[in-house]
Design a protein around this motif. Structure first.
Motif, PDB file in Angstrom:
ATOM      1  N   PRO A   1      -2.767   0.650  20.274  1.00  0.00           N
ATOM      2  CA  PRO A   1      -3.081   2.076  20.100  1.00  0.00           C
ATOM      3  C   PRO A   1      -1.852   2.942  19.840  1.00  0.00           C
ATOM      4  N   GLU A   2      -0.721   2.610  20.440  1.00  0.00           N
ATOM      5  CA  GLU A   2       0.489   3.419  20.227  1.00  0.00           C
ATOM      6  C   GLU A   2       0.999   3.266  18.800  1.00  0.00           C
ATOM      7  N   LEU A   3       1.066   2.033  18.321  1.00  0.00           N
ATOM      8  CA  LEU A   3       1.505   1.809  16.944  1.00  0.00           C
ATOM      9  C   LEU A   3       0.512   2.429  15.967  1.00  0.00           C
ATOM     10  N   HIS A   4      -0.758   2.323  16.276  1.00  0.00           N
ATOM     11  CA  HIS A   4      -1.797   2.896  15.424  1.00  0.00           C
ATOM     12  C   HIS A   4      -1.603   4.407  15.280  1.00  0.00           C
ATOM     13  N   LYS A   5      -1.380   5.080  16.395  1.00  0.00           N
ATOM     14  CA  LYS A   5      -1.182   6.531  16.366  1.00  0.00           C
ATOM     15  C   LYS A   5       0.043   6.892  15.527  1.00  0.00           C
ATOM     16  N   GLU A   6       1.121   6.134  15.708  1.00  0.00           N
ATOM     17  CA  GLU A   6       2.337   6.419  14.948  1.00  0.00           C
ATOM     18  C   GLU A   6       2.097   6.271  13.446  1.00  0.00           C
ATOM     19  N   VAL A   7       1.430   5.183  13.046  1.00  0.00           N
ATOM     20  CA  VAL A   7       1.175   4.949  11.627  1.00  0.00           C
ATOM     21  C   VAL A   7       0.310   6.064  11.048  1.00  0.00           C
ATOM     22  N   LEU A   8      -0.725   6.461  11.776  1.00  0.00           N
ATOM     23  CA  LEU A   8      -1.589   7.537  11.293  1.00  0.00           C
ATOM     24  C   LEU A   8      -0.809   8.840  11.133  1.00  0.00           C
ATOM     25  N   ASP A   9       0.058   9.141  12.090  1.00  0.00           N
ATOM     26  CA  ASP A   9       0.849  10.373  12.016  1.00  0.00           C
ATOM     27  C   ASP A   9       1.785  10.344  10.811  1.00  0.00           C
ATOM     28  N   ARG A  10       2.461   9.256  10.615  1.00  0.00           N
ATOM     29  CA  ARG A  10       3.413   9.161   9.500  1.00  0.00           C
ATOM     30  C   ARG A  10       2.690   9.176   8.152  1.00  0.00           C
ATOM     31  N   TYR A  11       1.577   8.490   8.091  1.00  0.00           N
ATOM     32  CA  TYR A  11       0.822   8.405   6.846  1.00  0.00           C
ATOM     33  C   TYR A  11       0.239   9.763   6.455  1.00  0.00           C
ATOM     34  N   SER A  12      -0.127  10.551   7.462  1.00  0.00           N
ATOM     35  CA  SER A  12      -0.758  11.847   7.183  1.00  0.00           C
ATOM     36  C   SER A  12       0.162  12.773   6.413  1.00  0.00           C
ATOM     37  N   HIS A  13       1.454  12.608   6.568  1.00  0.00           N
ATOM     38  CA  HIS A  13       2.408  13.478   5.869  1.00  0.00           C
ATOM     39  C   HIS A  13       2.567  13.100   4.394  1.00  0.00           C
ATOM     40  N   LEU A  14       2.091  11.922   4.019  1.00  0.00           N
ATOM     41  CA  LEU A  14       2.269  11.461   2.643  1.00  0.00           C
ATOM     42  C   LEU A  14       1.142  11.918   1.724  1.00  0.00           C
ATOM     43  N   ASN A  15       0.017  12.322   2.290  1.00  0.00           N
ATOM     44  CA  ASN A  15      -1.137  12.742   1.498  1.00  0.00           C
ATOM     45  C   ASN A  15      -1.608  11.637   0.552  1.00  0.00           C
ATOM     46  N   ILE A  16      -1.614  10.406   1.073  1.00  0.00           N
ATOM     47  CA  ILE A  16      -2.118   9.261   0.315  1.00  0.00           C
ATOM     48  C   ILE A  16      -3.494   8.899   0.851  1.00  0.00           C
ATOM     49  N   ALA A  17      -4.456   8.756  -0.029  1.00  0.00           N
ATOM     50  CA  ALA A  17      -5.787   8.339   0.403  1.00  0.00           C
ATOM     51  C   ALA A  17      -5.765   6.854   0.756  1.00  0.00           C
ATOM     52  N   PRO A  18      -6.237   6.482   1.943  1.00  0.00           N
ATOM     53  CA  PRO A  18      -6.237   5.063   2.319  1.00  0.00           C
ATOM     54  C   PRO A  18      -7.130   4.194   1.430  1.00  0.00           C
ATOM     55  N   TYR A  19      -8.161   4.807   0.835  1.00  0.00           N
ATOM     56  CA  TYR A  19      -9.103   4.048   0.020  1.00  0.00           C
ATOM     57  C   TYR A  19      -9.151   4.622  -1.388  1.00  0.00           C
ATOM     58  N   LYS A  20      -9.314   3.722  -2.353  1.00  0.00           N
ATOM     59  CA  LYS A  20      -9.411   4.149  -3.745  1.00  0.00           C
ATOM     60  C   LYS A  20     -10.581   3.446  -4.419  1.00  0.00           C
ATOM     61  N   GLY A  21     -11.105   4.110  -5.417  1.00  0.00           N
ATOM     62  CA  GLY A  21     -12.177   3.533  -6.215  1.00  0.00           C
ATOM     63  C   GLY A  21     -12.102   4.106  -7.615  1.00  0.00           C
TER      64      GLY A  21
END
Length: 666
Positions: free
Chosen positions: A598-618
């Motif tokens: 859970p700690e690593l998960h939270k960190e990754v989500l926080d860092r990723y949120s600043h990039l404005n990259i969609a996790p999924y594409k189609g």
């Protein structure tokens, strides 16, 4: 059994050059970005080939409603309701409820239903129930289905919460919201099919592939997908277009494939499906190719029923040189595999591979699509008649173009040297990974006599994807690829190794909500490999987590040892599959593939949120338009790009509607 590769959302590299002014982005909402893809080479095909593709694309899209209904019994009715409110709304389109409905509409269109296409969790509407009821009341009379039934399905989080449940120890059918079973328990289904299977049959059909299993008059039975049976309206339209395509087939083999597929859709007989699959696998000469039908089983918690899917494509002759080299050396790869010789194929038959240009994506391949395919799934067909593997390079190229300069490397890659290596070699090594995964990974190894190909049950898809990925990873680092001229730098494979471990341990966590487990088969597969390698490599510090300025990074200290670990795990996973060792396979999945830090998960989500990259594409599809003469006869087909996401899916709902909503209309 699974045989599709799904791309991750990261990437960099150098795909083939394309027009600089092409607009790849079609839409962005929630956690999704919708892209466009080009179809280079379509204009160079003959008019006959273009017309053949046109009718195949019409057949592909005609099955759209089947997938919606397979994914949930109320999906079509909810789609009617939400599309009706959206298209008839005459109020303020900046109203928060309307904006939330628009997002919800885009989400369900992307997922072909009310559950997320990856997490399988039900979408949470941002609009209120009262607002929706008020808007439904304004719709034309006779267009609204039973709201009393639909409202709890849409709004109550406890009603049909998960489309596919894979939680160990639970009844996977009763707790899954898909529409593949009705009124039956997991034990009843397993007992039913176990009674049908003949362990001495060397050419078994794919039991349950094209049926809904139900209980009628207290007895478990199957409702078959066929003309005159379940989904007949959609299948009739598919067959109508397949029949129209026949005069434009390139050769007799292609005509035979289409004819056998038509026969299967008419009969629903799985022996007919096997006949079609054999003909399809053996046709390696045609330029145009396609898949259409009930194929992959990720949407079934028991891994039997195939979701409707279609991809129409044609061969990329230049890029296929790479895959032809790989398939031409299939026996060498099999003979040098690190698995026990008992589990290797003595003779690899009929392995063919090519790079393709996708012309249309449909069903379970739309809008989210695989980047590679290896079929047929039946082990005995693969052993006796071969298999066919494809890499969708115009799709991987579009992913790469969209990812260029998105800041991913700067945020997550440990140093500039590794980032530069990925920038230079990741596109080719990513494609080679897909080639090896599809062409050789899925086609490698063998089951021991008497082992049921469904022996690994709910974990079968995860372990099969694990096996194919490990095969590809192991050989990416082999000097044989340099010898064959597929790579020009002995360090190139490190780009894919780093991306794979980074994705498996960290960045794919962006696709998971806080507190949730990993559930999708490909994500489980990647985490299983990465976590296993991390743990087993600890004595020699092969992989480590490094902290810098409060951020976690992945550092690979010994790439050669990592390759050796991939070989060790491949040997064990192949043993599990070859022997049908369910207990060992389940233990491997539960120990490494499911739980999240859970700690690593939270960190990754926080860092990723600043990039404005969609996790999924189609993707949205291009539009194919027939050219006709004065008598209305089709003479050619043109292609157009630029259609936006919502206009396309709304057009599909209008022009390709085939199935009823399965609810009484008020």
């Amino acid at each position: 059994m699974a045989a599709l590769a799904i791309t991750s959302s990261c990437g960099s590299g150098k795909p083939a050059a394309e027009p600089a002014d092409f607009d790849y982005t079609a839409d962005r909402f929630a956690d999704i970005e919708v892209l466009r893809y080009q179809v280079p080479g379509f204009e160079e095909l003959t008019p006959q080939q273009r017309i053949f593709i046109y009718y195949l694309t019409e057949a592909a899209i005609a099955g759209r409603d089947i997938l919606w209904d397979q994914n949930g019994k109320y999906n079509l009715a909810i789609r009617d309701l939400i599309e009706g409110v959206y298209t008839n709304y005459d109020g303020d389109r900046k109203d928060k409820n309307f904006k939330a409905l628009e997002t919800y509409l885009k989400q369900i269109e992307f997922a072909s239903g009310i559950h997320h296409h990856y997490s399988m969790d039900k979408f949470t509407p941002g609009f209120t129930q009262e607002w929706l009821v008020a808007q439904a009341g304004k719709l034309p009379e006779g267009t609204v289905t039973n709201l009393d039934t639909l409202l709890p399905v849409i709004f109550d989080p406890t009603v049909m919460p998960k489309r596919v449940n894979q939680a160990e120890g639970q009844d996977l059918i009763l707790t899954s919201a898909n529409n593949l079973y009705d009124g039956v328990s997991q034990a009843e289904v397993e007992n039913y099919f176990n009674a049908l299977k003949d362990t001495t049959d060397l050419t078994p059909v794919s039991w349950g592939l094209n049926t809904r299993v139900v209980k009628e008059n207290g007895k478990v039975t199957e409702q078959v997908y066929k003309i005159g049976g379940l989904y007949t309206q959609a299948l009739e339209r598919i067959v109508e277009n397949l029949e129209k395509s026949l005069p434009y087939a390139e050769n007799d083999a292609q005509k035979d494939i289409v004819s056998k597929l038509i026969a299967y859709f008419r009969s629903g007989d799985l022996k007919d499906f096997d006949a079609y699959s054999i003909a399809w696998a053996e046709d390696t000469k045609s330029q145009v190719d396609f898949i259409n039908g009930f194929i992959e089983d990720y949407g079934d918690p028991l891994g039997m029923t195939g979701a409707y899917e279609s991809i129409v494509n044609f061969k990329n002759n230049e890029a296929s040189h790479r895959t032809e080299i790989i398939s031409g050396n299939a026996q060498w790869f099999e003979d040098h595999s690190p698995v026990d010789p008992r589990f290797r194929k003595e003779e690899v038959k009929g392995v063919s591979a090519k790079v393709i240009t996708a012309a249309i994506l449909a069903g379970d391949a739309y809008p989210a699509t695989p980047i590679g395919i290896n079929l047929p799934n039946a082990n005995w067909i693969r052993a006796a008649h071969g298999s066919k593997s494809v890499t969708l390079e115009n799709i991987t190229g579009a992913y790469d173009k969209a990812a260029h300069g998105n800041g991913y490397n700067e945020e997550f890659v440990i140093d500039q040297e590794t980032s530069d290596l990925m920038d230079k070699y990741l596109f080719i090594t990513d494609n080679l990974h897909t080639d090896l995964h599809e062409c050789l990974g899925h086609g490698s190894g063998k089951l021991l006599p008497g082992v049921d190909q469904g022996a690994l049950k709910a974990h079968g898809s995860t372990l099969e994807e694990t096996r194919a990925d490990l095969f590809a990873l192991y050989y990416l680092g082999d000097p044989k690829l340099l010898e064959l001229g597929l790579l020009d730098n002995p360090d190139a494979y490190k780009a894919e190794y780093y991306k794979y471990i980074l994705n498996g341990l960290m960045t794919q966590l962006t696709r998971i909500e806080p507190g949730k487990d990993v559930e999708e088969a490909h994500m489980r597969n990647r985490q299983l490999i990465a976590k296993w390698a991390l743990e087993k490599g600890q004595p020699e510090n092969v992989i480590e987590f490094v902290k810098r300025d409060g951020k976690t990074f992945i550092k690979i200290n010994d790439y050669e040892k990592l390759r050796s670990l991939f070989g060790d795990l491949l040997a064990e996973v192949q043993r599990i599959k070859s022997e049908g060792d369910y207990a060992a396979g389940a233990a491997l999945v539960e120990q490494y593939a499911v739980k999240v830090d859970p700690e690593l998960h939270k960190e990754v989500l926080d860092r990723y949120s600043h990039l404005n990259i969609a996790p999924y594409k189609g993707f949205v599809n291009p539009i194919y338009k027939p050219v006709t003469d004065a008598d209305g006869n089709i003479t050619d087909v043109t292609i157009e790009y630029g259609e936006d996401y919502l206009p396309q899916v709304l057009r599909y709902s209008k022009d390709y509607r085939t199935l009823p909503a399965n609810l009484t209309v008020k």
